[in-house]
Motif scaffolding. Structure first.
Motif, PDB file in Angstrom:
ATOM      1  N   PHE A   8      45.512  22.569  31.051  1.00 27.27           N
ATOM      2  CA  PHE A   8      44.820  22.301  29.796  1.00 27.27           C
ATOM      3  C   PHE A   8      43.669  21.308  29.948  1.00 27.27           C
ATOM      4  CE2 PHE A   8      48.990  23.771  28.397  1.00 27.27           C
ATOM      5  CZ  PHE A   8      48.637  24.703  27.424  1.00 27.27           C
ATOM      6  N   ARG A   9      43.246  21.064  31.158  1.00 30.47           N
ATOM      7  CA  ARG A   9      42.221  20.048  31.345  1.00 30.47           C
ATOM      8  C   ARG A   9      41.443  20.318  32.618  1.00 30.47           C
ATOM      9  NH1 ARG A   9      43.644  14.203  33.181  1.00 30.47           N
ATOM     10  NH2 ARG A   9      41.584  13.298  33.380  1.00 30.47           N
ATOM     11  N   THR A  10      40.170  19.997  32.586  1.00 35.70           N
ATOM     12  CA  THR A  10      39.323  20.088  33.771  1.00 35.70           C
ATOM     13  C   THR A  10      39.165  18.692  34.361  1.00 35.70           C
ATOM     14  OG1 THR A  10      38.065  21.914  32.816  1.00 35.70           O
ATOM     15  CG2 THR A  10      37.055  20.730  34.643  1.00 35.70           C
ATOM     16  N   ILE A  11      39.542  18.523  35.605  1.00 37.76           N
ATOM     17  CA  ILE A  11      39.397  17.238  36.274  1.00 37.76           C
ATOM     18  C   ILE A  11      38.055  17.196  36.985  1.00 37.76           C
ATOM     19  CG2 ILE A  11      40.370  15.602  37.928  1.00 37.76           C
ATOM     20  CD1 ILE A  11      42.173  16.087  35.539  1.00 37.76           C
ATOM     21  N   VAL A  12      37.218  16.272  36.563  1.00 32.47           N
ATOM     22  CA  VAL A  12      35.903  16.131  37.195  1.00 32.47           C
ATOM     23  C   VAL A  12      36.038  15.269  38.446  1.00 32.47           C
ATOM     24  CG1 VAL A  12      33.597  15.134  36.926  1.00 32.47           C
ATOM     25  CG2 VAL A  12      34.618  16.441  35.058  1.00 32.47           C
ATOM     26  N   ASP A  13      35.543  15.776  39.535  1.00 29.00           N
ATOM     27  CA  ASP A  13      35.619  15.046  40.798  1.00 29.00           C
ATOM     28  C   ASP A  13      34.611  13.898  40.807  1.00 29.00           C
ATOM     29  OD1 ASP A  13      36.362  14.558  43.552  1.00 29.00           O
ATOM     30  OD2 ASP A  13      34.452  15.470  44.108  1.00 29.00           O
ATOM     31  N   VAL A  14      35.085  12.718  41.180  1.00 29.76           N
ATOM     32  CA  VAL A  14      34.204  11.566  41.384  1.00 29.76           C
ATOM     33  C   VAL A  14      34.224  11.259  42.873  1.00 29.76           C
ATOM     34  CG1 VAL A  14      33.735   9.146  40.842  1.00 29.76           C
ATOM     35  CG2 VAL A  14      34.713  10.657  39.093  1.00 29.76           C
ATOM     36  N   PRO A  15      33.179  11.616  43.604  1.00 30.97           N
ATOM     37  CA  PRO A  15      33.174  11.371  45.055  1.00 30.97           C
ATOM     38  C   PRO A  15      33.325   9.887  45.364  1.00 30.97           C
ATOM     39  CG  PRO A  15      31.377  12.827  44.410  1.00 30.97           C
ATOM     40  CD  PRO A  15      31.948  12.282  43.149  1.00 30.97           C
ATOM     41  N   GLN A  16      34.098   9.597  46.400  1.00 29.61           N
ATOM     42  CA  GLN A  16      34.249   8.202  46.809  1.00 29.61           C
ATOM     43  C   GLN A  16      32.965   7.733  47.473  1.00 29.61           C
ATOM     44  OE1 GLN A  16      37.794   7.455  49.054  1.00 29.61           O
ATOM     45  NE2 GLN A  16      39.149   8.153  47.430  1.00 29.61           N
ATOM     46  N   TRP A  17      32.525   6.567  47.069  1.00 31.62           N
ATOM     47  CA  TRP A  17      31.265   6.052  47.590  1.00 31.62           C
ATOM     48  C   TRP A  17      31.413   5.636  49.055  1.00 31.62           C
ATOM     49  CZ3 TRP A  17      29.056   2.350  43.290  1.00 31.62           C
ATOM     50  CH2 TRP A  17      28.803   3.111  42.131  1.00 31.62           C
ATOM     51  N   PRO A  18      30.438   5.948  49.894  1.00 34.10           N
ATOM     52  CA  PRO A  18      30.502   5.525  51.296  1.00 34.10           C
ATOM     53  C   PRO A  18      30.427   4.009  51.445  1.00 34.10           C
ATOM     54  CG  PRO A  18      28.366   6.494  50.796  1.00 34.10           C
ATOM     55  CD  PRO A  18      29.239   6.755  49.613  1.00 34.10           C
ATOM     56  N   VAL A  19      29.637   3.366  50.584  1.00 31.80           N
ATOM     57  CA  VAL A  19      29.573   1.901  50.538  1.00 31.80           C
ATOM     58  C   VAL A  19      30.064   1.487  49.162  1.00 31.80           C
ATOM     59  CG1 VAL A  19      28.097  -0.134  50.650  1.00 31.80           C
ATOM     60  CG2 VAL A  19      27.633   1.830  52.140  1.00 31.80           C
ATOM     61  N   ARG A  20      31.238   0.890  49.125  1.00 28.79           N
ATOM     62  CA  ARG A  20      31.860   0.604  47.834  1.00 28.79           C
ATOM     63  C   ARG A  20      31.499  -0.781  47.320  1.00 28.79           C
ATOM     64  NH1 ARG A  20      37.798   3.418  47.569  1.00 28.79           N
ATOM     65  NH2 ARG A  20      37.297   5.277  48.787  1.00 28.79           N
ATOM     66  N   MET A  21      31.607  -0.925  46.021  1.00 24.52           N
ATOM     67  CA  MET A  21      31.365  -2.222  45.409  1.00 24.52           C
ATOM     68  C   MET A  21      32.447  -3.210  45.824  1.00 24.52           C
ATOM     69  SD  MET A  21      30.179  -1.188  41.534  1.00 24.52           S
ATOM     70  CE  MET A  21      31.493   0.012  41.252  1.00 24.52           C
ATOM     71  N   GLN A  22      32.051  -4.475  45.976  1.00 19.29           N
ATOM     72  CA  GLN A  22      32.987  -5.547  46.301  1.00 19.29           C
ATOM     73  C   GLN A  22      32.891  -6.625  45.232  1.00 19.29           C
ATOM     74  OE1 GLN A  22      32.680  -6.818  50.459  1.00 19.29           O
ATOM     75  NE2 GLN A  22      31.643  -4.888  50.938  1.00 19.29           N
ATOM     76  N   ALA A  23      33.953  -7.393  45.091  1.00 18.81           N
ATOM     77  CA  ALA A  23      34.034  -8.357  43.990  1.00 18.81           C
ATOM     78  C   ALA A  23      32.895  -9.365  44.018  1.00 18.81           C
ATOM     79  CB  ALA A  23      35.382  -9.076  44.025  1.00 18.81           C
ATOM     80  N   HIS A  24      32.450  -9.765  45.209  1.00 17.43           N
ATOM     81  CA  HIS A  24      31.423 -10.799  45.297  1.00 17.43           C
ATOM     82  C   HIS A  24      30.007 -10.255  45.109  1.00 17.43           C
ATOM     83  CE1 HIS A  24      31.383  -9.178  49.434  1.00 17.43           C
ATOM     84  NE2 HIS A  24      30.098  -9.506  49.404  1.00 17.43           N
ATOM     85  N   HIS A  25      29.875  -8.941  44.997  1.00 15.45           N
ATOM     86  CA  HIS A  25      28.552  -8.356  44.829  1.00 15.45           C
ATOM     87  C   HIS A  25      27.931  -8.769  43.490  1.00 15.45           C
ATOM     88  CE1 HIS A  25      29.152  -4.852  47.900  1.00 15.45           C
ATOM     89  NE2 HIS A  25      28.653  -5.932  48.456  1.00 15.45           N
ATOM     90  N   ARG A  26      26.611  -8.664  43.444  1.00 16.28           N
ATOM     91  CA  ARG A  26      25.860  -8.942  42.220  1.00 16.28           C
ATOM     92  C   ARG A  26      25.350  -7.622  41.659  1.00 16.28           C
ATOM     93  NH1 ARG A  26      23.899 -14.414  41.740  1.00 16.28           N
ATOM     94  NH2 ARG A  26      24.800 -15.718  43.380  1.00 16.28           N
ATOM     95  N   PHE A  27      25.442  -7.487  40.334  1.00 18.98           N
ATOM     96  CA  PHE A  27      25.129  -6.226  39.676  1.00 18.98           C
ATOM     97  C   PHE A  27      24.077  -6.430  38.582  1.00 18.98           C
ATOM     98  CE2 PHE A  27      29.576  -6.358  40.960  1.00 18.98           C
ATOM     99  CZ  PHE A  27      29.673  -5.243  41.784  1.00 18.98           C
ATOM    100  N   VAL A  28      23.186  -5.460  38.455  1.00 18.71           N
ATOM    101  CA  VAL A  28      22.247  -5.399  37.329  1.00 18.71           C
ATOM    102  C   VAL A  28      22.423  -4.035  36.688  1.00 18.71           C
ATOM    103  CG1 VAL A  28      19.841  -5.429  36.588  1.00 18.71           C
ATOM    104  CG2 VAL A  28      20.591  -6.957  38.417  1.00 18.71           C
ATOM    105  N   LEU A  29      22.507  -4.021  35.357  1.00 12.74           N
ATOM    106  CA  LEU A  29      22.673  -2.770  34.628  1.00 12.74           C
ATOM    107  C   LEU A  29      21.578  -2.657  33.585  1.00 12.74           C
ATOM    108  CD1 LEU A  29      25.801  -4.146  35.006  1.00 12.74           C
ATOM    109  CD2 LEU A  29      26.309  -1.752  34.559  1.00 12.74           C
ATOM    110  N   LEU A  30      20.816  -1.557  33.664  1.00 12.52           N
ATOM    111  CA  LEU A  30      19.706  -1.329  32.754  1.00 12.52           C
ATOM    112  C   LEU A  30      19.815   0.054  32.132  1.00 12.52           C
ATOM    113  CD1 LEU A  30      16.708  -2.591  34.956  1.00 12.52           C
ATOM    114  CD2 LEU A  30      17.937  -3.886  33.197  1.00 12.52           C
ATOM    115  N   GLY A  31      19.329   0.164  30.900  1.00  7.99           N
ATOM    116  CA  GLY A  31      19.261   1.486  30.293  1.00  7.99           C
ATOM    117  C   GLY A  31      19.888   1.568  28.925  1.00  7.99           C
ATOM    118  N   SER A  32      20.501   2.701  28.650  1.00  8.66           N
ATOM    119  CA  SER A  32      20.985   3.029  27.314  1.00  8.66           C
ATOM    120  C   SER A  32      22.241   2.245  26.958  1.00  8.66           C
ATOM    121  CB  SER A  32      21.267   4.525  27.217  1.00  8.66           C
ATOM    122  OG  SER A  32      22.496   4.828  27.845  1.00  8.66           O
ATOM    123  N   CYS A  33      22.768   2.537  25.768  1.00 13.30           N
ATOM    124  CA  CYS A  33      23.954   1.813  25.292  1.00 13.30           C
ATOM    125  C   CYS A  33      25.140   1.990  26.225  1.00 13.30           C
ATOM    126  CB  CYS A  33      24.307   2.252  23.880  1.00 13.30           C
ATOM    127  SG  CYS A  33      24.475   4.035  23.673  1.00 13.30           S
TER     128      CYS A  33
END
Length: 318
Positions: A8-33
């Motif tokens: 009853f559901r389609t599972i969308v695949d989310v590929p695992q990132w080759p370089v993953r985010m780490q807790a100490h990383h710094r992030f910027v997010l821009l764009g829509s809501c």
């Protein structure tokens, strides 16, 4: 004969990132809501995340204008006055004051904050909402927000794939000249723009998806596509995952998308940090009915100190 189970559901695949985010990383997010939703989730876990310091922005050209001005500061700020309030064409509606000099400083500080965050960032998230942008008729300048000014002042432009790609491509190359290690994560907002008609909204999303796909093929080592759009429309695919307007994603949908991002895009240590910070986050989000009593102020101070010590342990510097 054994019947196969009904799915009853389609599972969308989310590929695992080759370089993953780490807790100490710094992030910027821009764009829509949608960038705002995810950025606030980063911040609520005590991560170093700067989210839309100039306000929410929806189309590729407007985002590119903000990034270019942040990094170069070569153009004069386009301030204007309406109804006794000074505003800026390159910011959202939250930037509004009666004094021109005060607004100028606030906008300059916001651009400086964005520039500093971009130069230090490990990941830049760009969430595109639409391919429609607005340009001032008298100058041709792209605005970030129309500030509820009469439509007679603007030309509404639907950017084609080539225009979207070129605007973002120029922006990326400028960014990587100063920040060669920066990884850029593209998402397309699942929010549907009813004002353009649902068919028009889908055409806009298709244009953005094609543009982002081209950029990810051009720069496979530095760009990533995260399928937030598909997770809501193809995986969840139910009106219970929308707010009452039946257009914006509901908190449950945001939480699910965050969960899929956690599973596939963050390293083991970051997941561990999020789990440990969870109780601190819950405590900080709690607001007592009695208000800010002495006991609550002491409790909050103690909780904030626990958060600081945990961030320090994982190398997170705000």
């Amino acid at each position: 004969m054994k019947e196969e189970g009904i799915v009853f559901r389609t599972i969308v695949d989310v590929p695992q990132w080759p370089v993953r985010m780490q807790a100490h990383h710094r992030f910027v997010l821009l764009g829509s809501c949608f960038a705002q939703y995810i950025g606030e989730r980063f911040q609520s876990y005590g991560l170093n995340a700067v989210c839309n310091p100039l306000g929410v922005t929806y189309n590729p050209e407007s985002i590119a204008v903000q990034v270019r001005q942040a990094l170069t500061a070569t153009a004069a700020l386009p301030l204007f006055q309406t109804n006794g309030q000074w505003r800026c064409w390159w910011t959202g509606t939250l930037f509004s004051t009666a004094e021109e000099n005060i607004l100028r400083k606030e906008v300059q500080d916001a651009f400086s904050s964005l520039a500093d965050a971009l130069r230090k960032a490990d990941f830049l998230f760009i969430t595109l909402g639409t391919n429609v942008c607005y340009r001032l008729k008298d100058s041709g300048m792209t605005v970030a927000n129309c500030h509820k000014m009469p439509g007679i002042h603007f030309e509404e432009v639907s950017l084609d794939k080539e225009a979207c790609t070129n605007a973002l491509k120029d922006m990326l190359e400028m960014l990587w000249q100063e920040c060669p290690a920066l990884r850029v994560v593209f998402t397309v907002s699942p929010y549907r723009y009813a004002k353009y008609g649902f068919h028009g909204s889908q055409l806009a999303k298709a244009t953005l998806l094609l543009s982002v796909d081209e950029l990810c093929q051009l720069y496979p080592e530095k760009t990533i596509y995260f399928p937030a759009y598909e997770l809501l429309l193809d995986d969840l695919r139910d009106y219970r995952f929308y707010t009452d307007d039946m257009i914006h994603p509901a908190p449950a949908a945001i939480s699910y998308i965050w969960q899929r991002m956690t599973e596939n895009c963050m390293d083991k240590t970051m997941k561990q940090y999020l789990e440990l910070y969870g109780s601190i986050r819950s405590a900080l989000m709690h607001r007592p009915k009695q208000g800010d009593t002495a006991d609550y102020i002491a409790f909050r101070k103690e909780t904030e100190e626990k958060g600081r010590l945990l961030r320090e342990k994982y190398g997170i510097h705000l």
